[in-house]
Design a protein around this motif. Structure first.
Motif, PDB file in Angstrom:
ATOM      1  N   GLN A  96      11.337 -35.844 -62.491  1.00 14.67           N
ATOM      2  CA  GLN A  96      10.154 -34.968 -62.472  1.00 14.67           C
ATOM      3  C   GLN A  96       9.961 -34.299 -63.823  1.00 14.67           C
ATOM      4  OE1 GLN A  96      10.672 -33.027 -58.237  1.00 14.67           O
ATOM      5  NE2 GLN A  96       8.509 -33.199 -58.747  1.00 14.67           N
ATOM      6  N   ASN A  97      11.055 -34.028 -64.513  1.00 10.46           N
ATOM      7  CA  ASN A  97      10.965 -33.591 -65.909  1.00 10.46           C
ATOM      8  C   ASN A  97      10.878 -34.832 -66.774  1.00 10.46           C
ATOM      9  OD1 ASN A  97      13.424 -31.188 -65.060  1.00 10.46           O
ATOM     10  ND2 ASN A  97      11.276 -30.730 -65.464  1.00 10.46           N
ATOM     11  N   ASP A  98      10.251 -34.676 -67.938  1.00 14.34           N
ATOM     12  CA  ASP A  98      10.074 -35.830 -68.816  1.00 14.34           C
ATOM     13  C   ASP A  98      10.967 -35.705 -70.054  1.00 14.34           C
ATOM     14  OD1 ASP A  98       9.086 -37.900 -70.396  1.00 14.34           O
ATOM     15  OD2 ASP A  98       7.109 -37.725 -69.444  1.00 14.34           O
ATOM     16  N   ARG A 119       6.085 -25.885 -66.428  1.00 11.83           N
ATOM     17  CA  ARG A 119       5.364 -26.986 -65.775  1.00 11.83           C
ATOM     18  C   ARG A 119       3.956 -26.503 -65.464  1.00 11.83           C
ATOM     19  NH1 ARG A 119       9.639 -27.223 -61.056  1.00 11.83           N
ATOM     20  NH2 ARG A 119       9.356 -25.004 -61.421  1.00 11.83           N
ATOM     21  N   ARG A 122       1.877 -28.536 -62.455  1.00 13.08           N
ATOM     22  CA  ARG A 122       2.995 -28.914 -61.610  1.00 13.08           C
ATOM     23  C   ARG A 122       2.566 -29.862 -60.514  1.00 13.08           C
ATOM     24  NH1 ARG A 122       7.345 -24.939 -58.726  1.00 13.08           N
ATOM     25  NH2 ARG A 122       8.470 -26.623 -57.718  1.00 13.08           N
ATOM     26  N   ASP A 124       3.720 -30.838 -57.396  1.00 11.14           N
ATOM     27  CA  ASP A 124       4.486 -30.709 -56.161  1.00 11.14           C
ATOM     28  C   ASP A 124       3.528 -30.276 -55.063  1.00 11.14           C
ATOM     29  OD1 ASP A 124       7.203 -31.377 -56.598  1.00 11.14           O
ATOM     30  OD2 ASP A 124       7.496 -29.548 -57.761  1.00 11.14           O
ATOM     31  N   ASP A 150       7.289 -19.814 -65.711  1.00  9.50           N
ATOM     32  CA  ASP A 150       7.885 -20.765 -64.786  1.00  9.50           C
ATOM     33  C   ASP A 150       9.408 -20.692 -64.846  1.00  9.50           C
ATOM     34  OD1 ASP A 150       8.433 -22.845 -63.154  1.00  9.50           O
ATOM     35  OD2 ASP A 150       7.606 -24.400 -64.433  1.00  9.50           O
ATOM     36  N   CYS A 153      11.620 -24.046 -63.682  1.00  6.33           N
ATOM     37  CA  CYS A 153      11.682 -25.312 -64.418  1.00  6.33           C
ATOM     38  C   CYS A 153      13.095 -25.546 -64.941  1.00  6.33           C
ATOM     39  CB  CYS A 153      10.698 -25.272 -65.585  1.00  6.33           C
ATOM     40  SG  CYS A 153      10.645 -26.800 -66.511  1.00  6.33           S
ATOM     41  N   THR A 192       5.528 -28.225 -70.628  1.00  6.85           N
ATOM     42  CA  THR A 192       6.166 -29.535 -70.487  1.00  6.85           C
ATOM     43  C   THR A 192       5.436 -30.347 -69.416  1.00  6.85           C
ATOM     44  OG1 THR A 192       7.700 -28.608 -68.880  1.00  6.85           O
ATOM     45  CG2 THR A 192       8.448 -28.724 -71.155  1.00  6.85           C
ATOM     46  N   THR A 193       5.643 -31.643 -69.502  1.00  2.24           N
ATOM     47  CA  THR A 193       5.009 -32.532 -68.531  1.00  2.24           C
ATOM     48  C   THR A 193       5.791 -32.509 -67.223  1.00  2.24           C
ATOM     49  OG1 THR A 193       4.819 -33.924 -70.466  1.00  2.24           O
ATOM     50  CG2 THR A 193       3.982 -34.829 -68.404  1.00  2.24           C
ATOM     51  N   HIS A 194       5.090 -32.636 -66.142  1.00  4.60           N
ATOM     52  CA  HIS A 194       5.759 -32.681 -64.843  1.00  4.60           C
ATOM     53  C   HIS A 194       5.219 -33.864 -64.060  1.00  4.60           C
ATOM     54  CE1 HIS A 194       7.017 -30.896 -60.818  1.00  4.60           C
ATOM     55  NE2 HIS A 194       8.110 -30.952 -61.535  1.00  4.60           N
ATOM     56  N   HIS A 195       6.103 -34.606 -63.436  1.00  4.41           N
ATOM     57  CA  HIS A 195       5.667 -35.765 -62.649  1.00  4.41           C
ATOM     58  C   HIS A 195       5.933 -35.526 -61.186  1.00  4.41           C
ATOM     59  CE1 HIS A 195       5.245 -37.897 -66.396  1.00  4.41           C
ATOM     60  NE2 HIS A 195       6.483 -37.582 -66.725  1.00  4.41           N
TER      61      HIS A 195
END
Ligand code: UDP
Ligand code: MG
Length: 315
Positions: A96-98, A119, A122, A124, A150, A153, A192-195
């Protein structure tokens, strides 16, 4: 500068291989020595054997296997104890973190002691994860006075000194910035990117909210009173005792000079109660003072932290 990346993993069999590949690709571009510490938090699936496989192929990888599931905070703590890098980066093991955000964090850690990911977008579920986290972030930032967007994170970077001084308990890892702020650290935040989670299940749900609130109370308490408990309990105790004394004084006066019956008056109960509470609170403050001394002296834990010493002693 050397780098340690600490990642707790618990039942992430579908993620670990990919995680390692992505991470390696990013870290190899950095031109620094690095180690990846994968902490298996008592997984019950194939995670550990996959981690062992990864370790065999990559000498920069260290695998710590905990005997049972101790929780994410404990897994971080284990990783920190073994980390050798000047800078320690933490992240989740579920992709989920890049990892490609790591260079950004490293860049910022040069002028800071702690860099925290944010994030911003986010990915989620809203009701079970994002809403509680919005509330938690608001609460934590107001109560602890450490302003971040956040706290939850995991993608963060620390200078070595920051984590080596830390003792983590319970679910405390989200409060590291707040706890560390006691040491006077410079904190920066970076988007930051969040997946979304593609494989495996999230290990947390809405029930975590209560735990976070309780941990927050603990952190706040330790932050504000840990070196001066009598200052915290004392004033309330003195006030309560004094009010109780006034009430009982008035009742005694009433009885002796006006001959009124005071046995059945609610005020008598209140006065007695206030005095007892007052004594209890002062007693608690004094007990606290003793505990503080035991706590600091038994661990040789100083009540201050020095950054630098200049002068003849500073060799
Ligand atoms: N994790 C862990 N031990 C636990 C629970 C979680 O090591 O008891 C790890 C998990 O494998 C993942 C990270 O902590 O790498 C974050 O967990 P998760 O993705 O479930 O949390 P969320 O992202 O939903 O907050
Ligand atoms: Mg996750």
């Amino acid at each position: 500068m050397t780098l340690s990346v600490v990642i707790p993993v618990y039942n992430e069999e579908e993620n670990v291989q990919m995680l390692h590949e992505q991470l390696k690709r990013v870290l190899d571009t950095l031109n620094t020595e690095y180690e990846i510490i994968l902490v298996d938090d008592g997984s019950s699936d194939r995670t550990l054997s996959l981690l062992e496989e990864i370790q065999r192929q990559d000498n920069n990888v260290m695998v710590l296997s905990l005997r049972r599931n101790f929780g994410q905070t404990a897994a971080f703590a284990a990783g920190f104890d073994f980390a050798q890098g000047d800078v320690v980066v933490t992240m989740d093991g579920d992709l989920q973190n890049d990892p490609s955000d790591i260079p950004k964090l490293i860049e910022l850690i040069k002028d800071n002691d702690l860099v925290s990911g944010w994030r911003k977008k986010r990915k989620d579920p809203f009701l079970s994860r994002r809403l509680p986290s919005i509330l938690a972030n608001w609460l934590i930032s107001n109560v602890t006075g450490v302003k971040l967007h956040d706290y939850g994170c995991s993608l963060k970077a620390y200078r070595r000194e920051v984590i080596k001084n830390l003792k983590l308990y319970g679910e405390m890892h989200r409060f590291i910035p707040a706890v560390a702020s006691w040491y006077g650290v410079r904190i920066a935040e970076v988007e930051t990117t969040h997946h979304p989670r593609l494989h495996g299940k999230s290990k947390y749900g809405i029930s975590r909210t209560v735990k976070v609130v309780l941990d927050l109370i603990t952190v706040k308490f330790l932050q504000s009173v840990s070196t001066k408990p009598i200052q915290f309990f004392g004033p309330v105790g003195v006030l309560s005792g004094f009010l109780g004394f006034l009430i009982l004084f008035y009742l005694t006066f009433d009885k002796l000079f006006f001959g009124h019956d005071i046995g059945g008056r609610p005020l008598l109960l209140l006065g007695a109660l206030l005095i007892i509470v007052g004594i209890q609170l002062i007693g608690m403050g004094l007990l606290g003072e003793m505990l503080v001394r035991v706590y600091h002296e038994s661990q040789r834990k100083p009540i201050y932290v020095i950054k630098k010493i200049l002068g003849p002693e500073s060799k």
